[in-house]
Design a protein around this motif. Structure first.
Motif, mmCIF file in Angstrom:
data_model
loop_
_atom_site.group_PDB
_atom_site.id
_atom_site.type_symbol
_atom_site.label_atom_id
_atom_site.label_comp_id
_atom_site.label_asym_id
_atom_site.label_seq_id
_atom_site.Cartn_x
_atom_site.Cartn_y
_atom_site.Cartn_z
ATOM 1 N N MET A 34 -61.985 -12.703 77.555
ATOM 2 C CA MET A 34 -61.820 -12.402 76.133
ATOM 3 C C MET A 34 -61.251 -10.993 75.972
ATOM 4 O O MET A 34 -60.312 -10.761 75.206
ATOM 5 C CB MET A 34 -63.163 -12.519 75.421
ATOM 6 C CG MET A 34 -63.110 -12.134 73.949
ATOM 7 S SD MET A 34 -64.755 -12.149 73.180
ATOM 8 C CE MET A 34 -65.104 -13.905 73.251
ATOM 9 N N CYS A 38 -57.161 -10.754 74.862
ATOM 10 C CA CYS A 38 -57.158 -10.823 73.400
ATOM 11 C C CYS A 38 -55.869 -10.254 72.807
ATOM 12 O O CYS A 38 -55.394 -10.725 71.768
ATOM 13 C CB CYS A 38 -58.378 -10.097 72.834
ATOM 14 S SG CYS A 38 -58.392 -8.305 73.106
ATOM 15 N N ILE A 155 -62.966 -20.377 78.384
ATOM 16 C CA ILE A 155 -63.337 -20.276 76.973
ATOM 17 C C ILE A 155 -63.124 -18.852 76.466
ATOM 18 O O ILE A 155 -62.653 -18.630 75.350
ATOM 19 C CB ILE A 155 -64.794 -20.718 76.783
ATOM 20 C CG1 ILE A 155 -64.912 -22.222 77.050
ATOM 21 C CG2 ILE A 155 -65.286 -20.387 75.371
ATOM 22 C CD1 ILE A 155 -66.326 -22.741 77.042
ATOM 23 N N ALA A 159 -60.911 -17.848 73.428
ATOM 24 C CA ALA A 159 -61.633 -17.267 72.302
ATOM 25 C C ALA A 159 -61.128 -15.875 71.961
ATOM 26 O O ALA A 159 -61.017 -15.515 70.783
ATOM 27 C CB ALA A 159 -63.134 -17.221 72.611
ATOM 28 N N VAL A 163 -60.013 -15.180 68.261
ATOM 29 C CA VAL A 163 -60.749 -14.207 67.457
ATOM 30 C C VAL A 163 -59.823 -13.093 66.999
ATOM 31 O O VAL A 163 -59.815 -12.712 65.818
ATOM 32 C CB VAL A 163 -61.939 -13.632 68.258
ATOM 33 C CG1 VAL A 163 -62.543 -12.423 67.545
ATOM 34 C CG2 VAL A 163 -63.001 -14.700 68.472
ATOM 35 N N THR A 270 -57.162 -24.616 76.731
ATOM 36 C CA THR A 270 -58.331 -25.357 77.209
ATOM 37 C C THR A 270 -57.954 -26.499 78.142
ATOM 38 O O THR A 270 -58.791 -26.972 78.915
ATOM 39 C CB THR A 270 -59.128 -25.929 76.023
ATOM 40 O OG1 THR A 270 -58.273 -26.761 75.235
ATOM 41 C CG2 THR A 270 -59.654 -24.810 75.139
#
Length: 449
Positions: A34, A38, A155, A159, A163, A270
């Motif tokens: 993450m 990101c 994930i 994510a 996010v 995914t």
């Protein structure tokens, strides 16, 4: 450290210790990827805010992955001399704090400095997680434990992008987006620290840089390992290039998507979690060469399908491309674990070094290809990378299977006689699996083979 003559029982599936260990490592894997990826959803916004080219904005990813690549091997050795859980907790906490601090970066060079420091911090987790699981989890339960850790990687990678993209859409600020991811990472780091079981099977050993360098030197003449490292480098370079610059393509004609809508395509990520697991089952049935070659061919097919300037082709093309890449990476990384008899777990660390260098260098060079030739130029660039990887895979199909880890052509030796720094000790009876049984996680794939 426990009594030298008593080895505590390893965690097995269904026990409270197993649930705590796998839950903590799931949170750790999610936090790592993450935090690392990101900014991939923010590249167009960063490019606009700082008046950067696509290639220049992609440095926010490249500098982090390069720092991780450089640090992962020495930190693997350092964790042997210090503490598995201590290293992981410190890494996650530092990365989260640096993520929040990055939101206040006054200029682009300062942002890059924070991203370099995050990469160095996250290398501590990458360098330690596999060794922790191999030591603390019973070998019959290791596959599930590693699978959950890898699931956290996948994930987290998705994510983090979603996010960041969602917060950017709500606030219009890349600063709020990066800060939000840093806050989520901080919560995950606290959860990890409070839930991870103590490393009771860990045996502290003095870090031996010379022994590590010697082991790497002895492994490098293995041309099969070098080709596997090359495949990891090339495949990751092509993969990160596509995901770095697809957003730029989709917000322009003929697609004209909003930044938020374009970011939703990261859900295709995914697909890699499923394909990497499927690749592992196919390897058990057909062997690595017969899975690696088709996986790379599927990657090329997906790349070609994305050339069609229509969402009806781009979306399935991206899914096909992602499925092929993750399957190829899962096979290649597992092959390294099975072949690296000299390096042990450091073989996985060296693979990760080339893998993340591929992300850093290949992703930035891909920006130049995109700026010079738009999507057609990027496709040609990525196609050449995957084609070279495919040629390397073809030559690998002729390589004889290496001896089992631990086997020796000479007289029997003490099990720990030549272990390089960073290689977990093997346990008898209900001990953890040997290091060669563990596939290094990358950007959301891998697992136990």
């Amino acid at each position: 450290m426990t009594h030298p003559h008593i080895t505590p029982a390893a965690h097995t599936r269904g026990t409270p210790g197993f649930r705590r260990a796998t839950g903590a490592l799931f949170a750790a894997g999610m936090t790592t990827f993450m935090t690392l990826y990101c900014v991939q959803a923010l590249l167009p916004a960063l490019s606009s805010h700082f008046s950067l080219s696509p290639a220049a904005s992609s440095l926010t990813i490249s500098v982090s992955t390069a720092a991780m690549a450089v640090a992962v091997v020495p930190l693997t050795a350092l964790s042997d001399a210090w503490s598995r859980t201590g290293m992981m907790s410190l890494s996650l906490g530092a990365a989260a704090l640096l993520g929040v601090a990055a939101a206040f970066a006054p200029n682009y060079p300062t942002l890059l400095v924070f991203r370099v420091l995050q990469g160095l911090a996250l290398a501590g987790l990458q360098a330690t997680a596999m060794s922790y699981l191999a030591e603390e989890v019973h070998r019959e339960s290791l596959g599930q434990a590693m699978g959950l850790y890898v699931a956290g990687n996948g994930i987290g990678g998705m994510a983090g992008r979603l996010v960041a993209d969602g917060v950017l859409d709500l606030t219009g600020s890349w600063r709020w987006a990066i800060g939000a991811v840093g806050a989520v990472a901080a919560v995950s780091a606290v959860v990890f620290h409070l839930t991870v079981p103590a490393s009771v099977r860990f045996v502290r050993r003095e870090a031996r840089p010379r022994a590590l360098a010697s082991a790497i030197g002895r492994a490098l003449p293995d041309s099969a390992l070098l080709r596997l490292y090359l495949i990891g480098f090339l495949a990751m370079a092509g993969f990160v290039t596509v995901y770095n610059y697809l957003g730029f393509r989709l917000i322009e004609a003929p697609f004209n998507l909003s930044q938020t809508t374009a970011g939703l395509l990261f859900i295709a990520y995914t697909a890699g979690s499923f394909s990497s697991a499927a690749a592992g089952r196919l390897v058990d049935r057909f062997g690595r060469p017969r899975v690696l070659l088709p996986a790379l061919l599927v990657t090329l097919v997906g790349l070609a399908v994305m050339l069609v300037p229509h969402l009806g082709a781009v979306i399935p093309g991206l899914v096909i491309f992602t499925v092929g890449f993750f399957a190829a990476h899962a096979v290649a990384s597992g092959w390294v674990g099975g072949r690296s008899t000299v390096l042990g777990v450091q073989g996985a660390a060296v693979y990760l070094f080339f893998y993340y260098i591929g992300s850093a260098v290949g992703g930035s060079v891909g920006g130049i290809a995109y700026s010079g030739g738009a999507w057609n130029g990027l496709t040609l660039y990525c196609g050449c990378l995957v084609a070279v990887a495919l040629i390397s895979a073809v030559t690998l199909s002729r390589v004889r299977t290496a001896a089992r880890p631990g086997a020796s052509a000479g007289p029997p030796r003490h099990p720990a006689a030549d272990l390089p720094a960073g290689q977990p000790a093997r346990h008898s009876a209900d001990g953890a699996a040997g290091t060669a049984a563990v596939t290094p996680p990358g950007d959301g794939s891998g697992g136990a083979r």
